[in-house]
Design a protein around this motif. Structure first.
Motif, PDB file in Angstrom:
ATOM      1  N   ALA B  63       0.823  -1.215   0.000  1.00  0.00           N
ATOM      2  CA  ALA B  63       0.000   0.000   0.000  1.00  0.00           C
ATOM      3  C   ALA B  63       0.856   1.264   0.000  1.00  0.00           C
ATOM      4  O   ALA B  63       0.386   2.330  -0.416  1.00  0.00           O
ATOM      5  CB  ALA B  63      -0.931  -0.006   1.202  1.00  0.00           C
ATOM      6  N   PHE B  82      -2.996   6.067  -1.345  1.00  0.00           N
ATOM      7  CA  PHE B  82      -4.216   6.419  -0.611  1.00  0.00           C
ATOM      8  C   PHE B  82      -4.830   7.693  -1.188  1.00  0.00           C
ATOM      9  O   PHE B  82      -6.042   7.787  -1.348  1.00  0.00           O
ATOM     10  CB  PHE B  82      -3.894   6.603   0.881  1.00  0.00           C
ATOM     11  N   ALA B 295      -4.064  -0.521  -0.932  1.00  0.00           N
ATOM     12  CA  ALA B 295      -4.492   0.689  -0.224  1.00  0.00           C
ATOM     13  C   ALA B 295      -5.999   0.646   0.050  1.00  0.00           C
ATOM     14  O   ALA B 295      -6.445   0.978   1.153  1.00  0.00           O
ATOM     15  CB  ALA B 295      -4.142   1.930  -1.047  1.00  0.00           C
TER      16      ALA B 295
END
Lengths: 462, 321
Positions: B63, B82, B295
């Motif tokens: 992520a 993100f 993510a």
């Protein structure tokens, strides 16, 4: 090279045994020698005893591909072609078939494990896997030397112009024509079926009003919808990207295509098109429930195979012509990759070259489902499809004769890149069209939202 | 647990006085030997590490990296993934849908399982068969169940729609498209998931119900309390700790579920049933953007950690009481 190593290992083991035998051997030593010999035999296999067999060691070629929509093709591929090829090349060929929707996840698993099949067949350009695949330039060169140039569709679907690498080899593609119900279209004045998008809108509405049968242009998160909405978009002059890979989805042409889809849905379709999976439109057409779908010839082939009375009622038409052009995507694009970590790269490459040599058999055994990426392999294609003994009428598929004039790749007019693939698999276009069709979003806002999403995705793959 | 420990000691002592020392040592070791205890516990720990721990750590690494399906190397990119997925309209819809899917399915499950638990508590003819039938959706593979429901709700061959048309409630082509209208599709995935979770929750509540001392509701009935008063003022309050356990398990099972949505709707129509696990799968596995997929899948981790903490606390209290 490996075989040579095996030989030397075995010879050393054998020599060691002989030397030991010349001395007095205790029981403990004997057990040690026997153990070592057993291990050596295990590594060397039967070649320890019969070295000449090592030279003829049978290789293995592992292939994975989808379960073909025409089952007869799989019978021929598994039971005839690969068997004969295996015997000729002293190779044990194994073929695994999985459902088309499972291919990407299976490929991801093989790449993650760095272990899997020697030949992996995708049904769409697998650009995202490029760093894990062998450059197929040599295979293309060898095939082109024998059979002439590949079609542009194959080039755009398997080549990365930035890295100058062929990440896959495409042997064939599948046309994506329209399928229409003859009697209903004749009743509303279209004896030859729809030829343009306007014909579709007008005729489908008349049929819906007359007997209730809806039009079946999908608006769901699945393959057939993705291809159908691309055909509509291109025909109106819109595109996801330009030839240089710049996002161009937010355009007047896209908005026009969205307005058309909204009108078509509201006049002639039902919400069932939001529920469909890739086989739903086949079922709807074969059940005599819908007037028009866009799909490969799997619909009509199934009707013929099962001797369904509806077979003679379902006709095939070229991609519909829009205000700008007549164009549709390939329905599926066969793309073979050879992983960098494949065990039998040489065998896999040779297999592909030989497979193209036999492509006429591919074409006939797939019942004209797989069209050649090397046209010279089926020189009389137009003649063959114009007189198909299975079809009713026999010239049902003749309209596919000029398919290369209107079939193109996903990502047109650019290449089928990894970013285009992500946009394809996250259903950006079907979502855009579906929201507008239902009236949940205006065409302008939907095009703008799609543009943002395309730019976000493209930025991730730069 | 402590009773069992005492009973083993008693047995061990009995054995000590009557049998050989070798047996004596082995029995005592069962209760106290830390090495043996660790060995017995190790398979479970290894299993959790291999199946949950390693992928969980990998998801964290991915992520915060630029990994793609074909990557040979990965680089740290901070919070870029993100930031990117938050901008996606599909993500916003999926986040919202995850909460709707979870909350509504838990409401259905808890109400349904409470009714079933009360109905199944007392003995009646055929109770065993009914308990078996209710348990079936839980023991059968969810993929099979979901495929069955997909056909029941199919646009063309729905048996429900066939009946609705046959009894003239709807005309052909106008029957509800259960998986084609956004609200109906969401209701369908909620109901199918509830159908799947109902047996699990029922078994938990049934266990809690049978643990309530019979004297309390009986005394209330003698004092004139009716069925509903006993239910709402005695039975349900006394079951609250065990209901909390069922709810918390259900929330975690639902937030992390992909099977029902993937099989029934694939997130459609136009993302209206998309949830975070299915979006993570489409993005990370099918599209090859592993970093974005990781993510997306980690977004709910903080919430799930809190839920897991609460679950353990409630479970501990329920055990003590």
């Amino acid at each position: 090279m490996d075989e040579e190593k095996k030989f030397s290992t075995n010879e050393k083991s054998g020599e060691k045994v002989t030397n030991q035998e010349n001395n007095s051997v205790s029981r403990r030593d004997f057990i040690k020698i026997a153990g070592a010999g057993t291990i050596a035999a295990g590594f060397g296999g039967p070649y320890f005893l019969f070295p000449e067999r090592a030279q003829a060691q049978q290789k293995t070629l592992k292939i994975i591909q989808w379960s073909h929509f025409v089952p007869e093709y799989d019978k021929w591929f598994d039971g005839v072609f690969t068997k004969q090829w295996g015997e000729k090349n002293n190779t044990n060929v194994t073929v695994d078939h999985i459902n088309l929707t499972e291919l990407p996840a299976r490929a991801a698993a093989e790449v993650s494990a760095k272990k899997g099949h020697d030949l992996f067949m995708f049904l769409s350009p697998p650009a995202a896997f490029e760093p894990q695949t062998l450059d197929m330039a040599h295979v293309y060169q060898e095939v082109e030397r024998k059979h002439g140039k590949k079609i542009d569709l194959a080039q755009k679907s398997t080549y990365n112009p930035k890295t100058r690498k062929y990440f896959a080899f495409s042997d064939s593609y599948v046309p994506d024509p329209g399928n229409w119900y003859k009697d209903w279209w004749a009743e509303v004045g279209y004896a030859n079926g729809p030829d343009t998008w306007d014909d579709l809108r007008t005729g489908a509405k008349k049929i819906r009003d007359k007997n209730g049968h809806p039009c079946g242009l999908g608006l769901s998160q699945e393959l057939d919808t993705s291809m159908a909405v691309r055909a509509l978009l291109w025909s109106f002059g819109g595109a996801e990207q330009d030839a240089n890979g710049n996002v161009t989805i937010n355009s007047k042409q896209t908005v026009d295509a969205l307005k058309f889809m909204k009108a078509l849905y509201q006049e002639s379709e039902t919400p069932e098109v939001f529920t469909w999976d890739p086989s739903s439109n086949n079922r709807a057409m074969l059940a005599g429930k819908t007037s028009f779908v866009m799909n490969a010839i799997s619909v009509t082939r199934q009707a013929e195979r099962e001797h369904q009375p509806i077979s003679s009622k379902i006709m095939v038409c070229r991609a519909l012509k829009g205000p700008v052009r007549r164009m549709a995507a390939e329905h599926v694009m066969d793309c073979y990759v050879i992983w960098n970590f494949a065990d039998n790269k040489d065998g896999a490459q040779k297999f592909l070259v030989d497979y193209i040599d036999a492509f006429h058999d591919v074409f006939t055994n797939s019942q004209f489902y797989n069209f050649p990426c090397f046209p010279s392999t089926v020189p009389d294609l137009k003649k063959e499809i114009a007189n198909d003994p299975r079809a009713d009428p026999a010239n049902k598929y003749a309209v596919l004769g000029d398919v290369l004039d209107w079939a193109t790749n996903v990502g047109y007019p650019g290449y089928a890149t990894a970013a285009i693939d992500e946009a394809f698999r996250t259903w950006v276009l079907p979502t855009m069209f579906a929201k507008v069709a239902r009236g949940d979003e205006t065409p302008e806002n939907a095009a703008s939202a799609a543009e943002q999403e395309y730019k976000r995705i493209f930025a991730r793959w730069k | 647990m402590s009773e069992m420990g005492e009973s083993s000691v008693t047995v061990a002592e009995a054995v000590k006085s009557s049998r050989s020392g070798r047996i004596r040592v082995r029995r005592a070791g069962t209760a106290q030997d830390p090495v043996l205890g660790t060995l017995m516990f190790a398979p479970a720990v290894l299993y959790l590490l291999a199946i949950i721990g390693v992928p969980f750590v990998l998801a964290f690494i991915y992520a915060f990296s630029d990994i793609r399906i074909g990557s040979n190397t990965i680089h740290f990119v901070g919070l870029a993934n993100f930031r990117s997925v938050i901008q996606s309209p599909s993500f916003k819809v999926a986040l919202q849908n995850s909460f709707i899917f979870t909350i509504f399915s838990q409401i259905v499950v808890i109400i349904g399982s409470t009714i079933l638990a009360i109905a199944l508590e007392n003995a009646f003819r055929g109770r065993g068969i009914i308990r078996f039938l209710i348990l079936l959706p839980w023991v059968a593979p969810i993929s099979l169940g979901a495929i069955g429901w997909k056909w029941i709700l199919d646009s063309l061959y729905s048996v429900i729609n066939w009946v609705l048309v046959a009894v003239h409630l709807y005309k052909p082509y106008s029957a509800p498209m259960w998986l084609g209208e956004p609200h109906l599709a969401m209701a369908s995935v909620i109901l199918v998931h509830s159908w799947r979770l109902l047996p699990f929750s029922t078994v938990i509540l049934l266990a809690g119900l049978t643990a309530i001392p019979k004297e309390i509701p009986e005394a209330a009935e003698v004092d004139g309390a009716g069925f509903w008063r006993v239910l709402f003022e005695i039975t349900i309050p006394m079951m609250l700790p065990i209901i909390s356990v069922a709810v918390l398990f259900g929330i975690i099972f639902t937030f992390t579920d992909i099977a029902v949505v993937y099989i029934l709707t694939a997130g459609g129509p136009f993302d209206s049933t998309q949830v975070l696990p299915s979006l993570a799968f489409f993005t990370g596995i099918l599209s090859g953007d592993i970093a974005a997929g990781a993510a997306i899948s980690l977004f709910l981790v903080p919430l799930l950690v809190i839920i897991a903490y609460l679950m353990l606390r409630v479970a501990a209290r329920a055990e003590v009481s």
